[in-house]
Scaffold this motif. Structure first.
Motif, PDB file in Angstrom:
ATOM      1  N   MET A   1      30.048  10.318  43.349  1.00  0.00           N
ATOM      2  CA  MET A   1      30.640  11.552  43.837  1.00  0.00           C
ATOM      3  C   MET A   1      30.553  11.590  45.368  1.00  0.00           C
ATOM      4  SD  MET A   1      29.338  15.447  43.126  1.00  0.00           S
ATOM      5  CE  MET A   1      27.705  15.053  43.713  1.00  0.00           C
ATOM      6  N   THR A   2      31.600  12.087  45.979  1.00  0.00           N
ATOM      7  CA  THR A   2      31.643  12.270  47.435  1.00  0.00           C
ATOM      8  C   THR A   2      31.596  13.763  47.735  1.00  0.00           C
ATOM      9  OG1 THR A   2      32.914  10.247  47.798  1.00  0.00           O
ATOM     10  CG2 THR A   2      33.038  11.923  49.505  1.00  0.00           C
ATOM     11  N   ILE A   3      30.817  14.128  48.744  1.00  0.00           N
ATOM     12  CA  ILE A   3      30.785  15.513  49.207  1.00  0.00           C
ATOM     13  C   ILE A   3      31.256  15.563  50.651  1.00  0.00           C
ATOM     14  CG2 ILE A   3      28.976  16.241  47.610  1.00  0.00           C
ATOM     15  CD1 ILE A   3      26.964  16.032  49.946  1.00  0.00           C
ATOM     16  N   ASP A   4      31.844  16.690  51.043  1.00  0.00           N
ATOM     17  CA  ASP A   4      32.173  16.884  52.455  1.00  0.00           C
ATOM     18  C   ASP A   4      31.426  18.101  52.953  1.00  0.00           C
ATOM     19  OD1 ASP A   4      34.613  19.157  52.485  1.00  0.00           O
ATOM     20  OD2 ASP A   4      34.676  17.865  50.723  1.00  0.00           O
ATOM     21  N   VAL A   5      30.882  17.963  54.163  1.00  0.00           N
ATOM     22  CA  VAL A   5      29.973  18.981  54.691  1.00  0.00           C
ATOM     23  C   VAL A   5      30.282  19.275  56.154  1.00  0.00           C
ATOM     24  CG1 VAL A   5      28.114  18.409  53.083  1.00  0.00           C
ATOM     25  CG2 VAL A   5      28.238  17.232  55.299  1.00  0.00           C
ATOM     26  N   SER A   6      29.856  20.469  56.568  1.00  0.00           N
ATOM     27  CA  SER A   6      30.024  20.914  57.953  1.00  0.00           C
ATOM     28  C   SER A   6      28.931  21.925  58.250  1.00  0.00           C
ATOM     29  CB  SER A   6      31.407  21.557  58.136  1.00  0.00           C
ATOM     30  OG  SER A   6      31.454  22.812  57.475  1.00  0.00           O
ATOM     31  N   SER A   7      29.047  22.582  59.386  1.00  0.00           N
ATOM     32  CA  SER A   7      28.089  23.631  59.727  1.00  0.00           C
ATOM     33  C   SER A   7      28.146  24.779  58.715  1.00  0.00           C
ATOM     34  CB  SER A   7      28.352  24.155  61.140  1.00  0.00           C
ATOM     35  OG  SER A   7      29.692  24.569  61.276  1.00  0.00           O
ATOM     36  N   ASN A   8      29.219  24.866  57.951  1.00  0.00           N
ATOM     37  CA  ASN A   8      29.322  25.911  56.924  1.00  0.00           C
ATOM     38  C   ASN A   8      28.244  25.772  55.851  1.00  0.00           C
ATOM     39  OD1 ASN A   8      31.603  27.095  58.098  1.00  0.00           O
ATOM     40  ND2 ASN A   8      32.977  25.691  57.036  1.00  0.00           N
ATOM     41  N   GLN A   9      27.715  24.569  55.687  1.00  0.00           N
ATOM     42  CA  GLN A   9      26.661  24.342  54.700  1.00  0.00           C
ATOM     43  C   GLN A   9      25.270  24.586  55.272  1.00  0.00           C
ATOM     44  OE1 GLN A   9      29.615  22.307  54.352  1.00  0.00           O
ATOM     45  NE2 GLN A   9      29.888  23.743  52.671  1.00  0.00           N
ATOM     46  N   GLY A  10      25.172  24.889  56.545  1.00  0.00           N
ATOM     47  CA  GLY A  10      23.871  25.115  57.156  1.00  0.00           C
ATOM     48  C   GLY A  10      23.057  23.833  57.217  1.00  0.00           C
ATOM     49  N   ALA A  11      21.723  24.002  57.290  1.00  0.00           N
ATOM     50  CA  ALA A  11      20.829  22.842  57.329  1.00  0.00           C
ATOM     51  C   ALA A  11      20.739  22.230  55.932  1.00  0.00           C
ATOM     52  CB  ALA A  11      19.458  23.249  57.839  1.00  0.00           C
ATOM     53  N   ILE A  12      20.986  20.939  55.847  1.00  0.00           N
ATOM     54  CA  ILE A  12      20.975  20.243  54.562  1.00  0.00           C
ATOM     55  C   ILE A  12      19.697  19.418  54.444  1.00  0.00           C
ATOM     56  CG2 ILE A  12      22.116  18.434  53.201  1.00  0.00           C
ATOM     57  CD1 ILE A  12      24.770  19.384  54.420  1.00  0.00           C
ATOM     58  N   ASP A  13      19.065  19.482  53.286  1.00  0.00           N
ATOM     59  CA  ASP A  13      17.896  18.647  53.005  1.00  0.00           C
ATOM     60  C   ASP A  13      18.399  17.354  52.371  1.00  0.00           C
ATOM     61  OD1 ASP A  13      15.626  17.386  52.014  1.00  0.00           O
ATOM     62  OD2 ASP A  13      14.606  19.277  51.593  1.00  0.00           O
ATOM     63  N   TRP A  14      18.648  16.363  53.210  1.00  0.00           N
ATOM     64  CA  TRP A  14      19.256  15.120  52.726  1.00  0.00           C
ATOM     65  C   TRP A  14      18.336  14.340  51.800  1.00  0.00           C
ATOM     66  CZ3 TRP A  14      24.204  14.425  52.630  1.00  0.00           C
ATOM     67  CH2 TRP A  14      25.002  15.120  53.552  1.00  0.00           C
ATOM     68  N   SER A  15      17.032  14.540  51.917  1.00  0.00           N
ATOM     69  CA  SER A  15      16.125  13.855  50.981  1.00  0.00           C
ATOM     70  C   SER A  15      16.336  14.380  49.566  1.00  0.00           C
ATOM     71  CB  SER A  15      14.665  14.041  51.408  1.00  0.00           C
ATOM     72  OG  SER A  15      14.275  15.403  51.349  1.00  0.00           O
ATOM     73  N   LYS A  16      16.585  15.693  49.443  1.00  0.00           N
ATOM     74  CA  LYS A  16      16.850  16.258  48.117  1.00  0.00           C
ATOM     75  C   LYS A  16      18.224  15.842  47.609  1.00  0.00           C
ATOM     76  CE  LYS A  16      13.816  20.292  48.368  1.00  0.00           C
ATOM     77  NZ  LYS A  16      13.744  21.771  48.365  1.00  0.00           N
ATOM     78  N   VAL A  17      19.220  15.815  48.501  1.00  0.00           N
ATOM     79  CA  VAL A  17      20.552  15.340  48.097  1.00  0.00           C
ATOM     80  C   VAL A  17      20.435  13.923  47.549  1.00  0.00           C
ATOM     81  CG1 VAL A  17      22.867  14.736  48.898  1.00  0.00           C
ATOM     82  CG2 VAL A  17      21.774  16.827  49.738  1.00  0.00           C
ATOM     83  N   ALA A  18      19.719  13.073  48.280  1.00  0.00           N
ATOM     84  CA  ALA A  18      19.552  11.681  47.850  1.00  0.00           C
ATOM     85  C   ALA A  18      18.823  11.607  46.514  1.00  0.00           C
ATOM     86  CB  ALA A  18      18.792  10.900  48.912  1.00  0.00           C
ATOM     87  N   GLY A  19      17.850  12.509  46.333  1.00  0.00           N
ATOM     88  CA  GLY A  19      17.053  12.504  45.109  1.00  0.00           C
ATOM     89  C   GLY A  19      17.833  12.813  43.849  1.00  0.00           C
ATOM     90  N   THR A  20      19.003  13.433  43.995  1.00  0.00           N
ATOM     91  CA  THR A  20      19.810  13.734  42.810  1.00  0.00           C
ATOM     92  C   THR A  20      20.439  12.469  42.218  1.00  0.00           C
ATOM     93  OG1 THR A  20      21.890  14.074  44.026  1.00  0.00           O
ATOM     94  CG2 THR A  20      20.415  15.990  43.774  1.00  0.00           C
ATOM     95  N   GLY A  21      20.619  11.459  43.056  1.00  0.00           N
ATOM     96  CA  GLY A  21      21.274  10.225  42.600  1.00  0.00           C
ATOM     97  C   GLY A  21      22.752  10.393  42.329  1.00  0.00           C
ATOM     98  N   GLU A  22      23.332  11.523  42.738  1.00  0.00           N
ATOM     99  CA  GLU A  22      24.732  11.810  42.439  1.00  0.00           C
ATOM    100  C   GLU A  22      25.705  11.415  43.546  1.00  0.00           C
ATOM    101  OE1 GLU A  22      25.572  15.785  40.793  1.00  0.00           O
ATOM    102  OE2 GLU A  22      23.401  16.081  40.755  1.00  0.00           O
TER     103      GLU A  22
END
Length: 196
Positions: free
Chosen positions: A1-22
């Motif tokens: 899956m691909t996600i697109d992000v910007s300042s609209n998403q605020g601060a992102i916890d990329w370690s948690k995003v990575a942890g989903t494996g998605e």
């Protein structure tokens, strides 16, 4: 899956995003209307590199506010110079030109063609034509974008259970929702799936 992000998403916890494996692709907003980097672009770029080093795609998108060849040329050159100066252009797989309606109306076919052509020339001038791609919705694909541009890699937005007939277009990504959720991001996020 691909996600697109910007300042609209605020601060992102990329370690948690990575942890989903998605997530195996990320598309960052490049610059805002004033031509400056989105305030979260570098933060998100660094987060992806640190926590998702094996993503299949890391790209950027530029929402265009140009409707003439001249304005699009200025916009495209500023975009590419800004990405080059930030040192991320060389790492991006693609830079998507985002064509959507603004100020209450959609592009005409002639306007969209003028903008696309101006961007192509700018990308060619910078020696990065291979990174150029398009983003628009299904209505644009079917009714607005001239069919002669359908061979360019396309990221298609259609919030539906099926992508539908793409009329022979080179669709490489299908954005199927704007209300996705994923651990590490506190807001809704667009989700896309690779087609080719």
């Amino acid at each position: 899956m691909t996600i697109d992000v910007s300042s609209n998403q605020g601060a992102i916890d990329w370690s948690k995003v990575a942890g989903t494996g998605e997530v195996d692709g990320v598309i960052l907003r490049a610059t805002t209307k004033n031509g400056n980097l989105d305030v979260r672009t570098m933060e998100n770029f660094n987060g992806v590199f640190k926590y998702l080093p094996d993503v299949k795609e890391i790209s950027a998108y530029k929402f265009s506010y140009a409707r003439t060849f001249e304005d699009a040329s200025i916009e495209a050159f500023k975009l590419l110079q800004t990405l080059k100066d930030s040192s991320i252009l060389k790492y991006l797989d693609r830079v998507y030109l985002d064509l959507e309606g603004f100020s209450g109306r959609d592009y005409t076919t002639a306007e969209s063609s003028a903008v696309i052509y101006a961007y192509i020339l700018a990308f060619d001038h910078f020696g990065v034509y291979d990174k150029f791609a398009l983003y628009f919705n299904y209505n644009y694909l079917k009714n607005i974008i001239d069919p002669m541009w359908r061979n360019i890699p396309i990221w298609l937005a259609r919030y539906n259970s099926v992508m539908g007939d793409v009329f022979g277009a080179n669709v490489i990504l299908w954005q199927y929702t704007s209300t996705g959720r994923i651990e590490g991001i506190s807001t809704n996020v667009d989700k896309s799936v690779a087609i080719k």
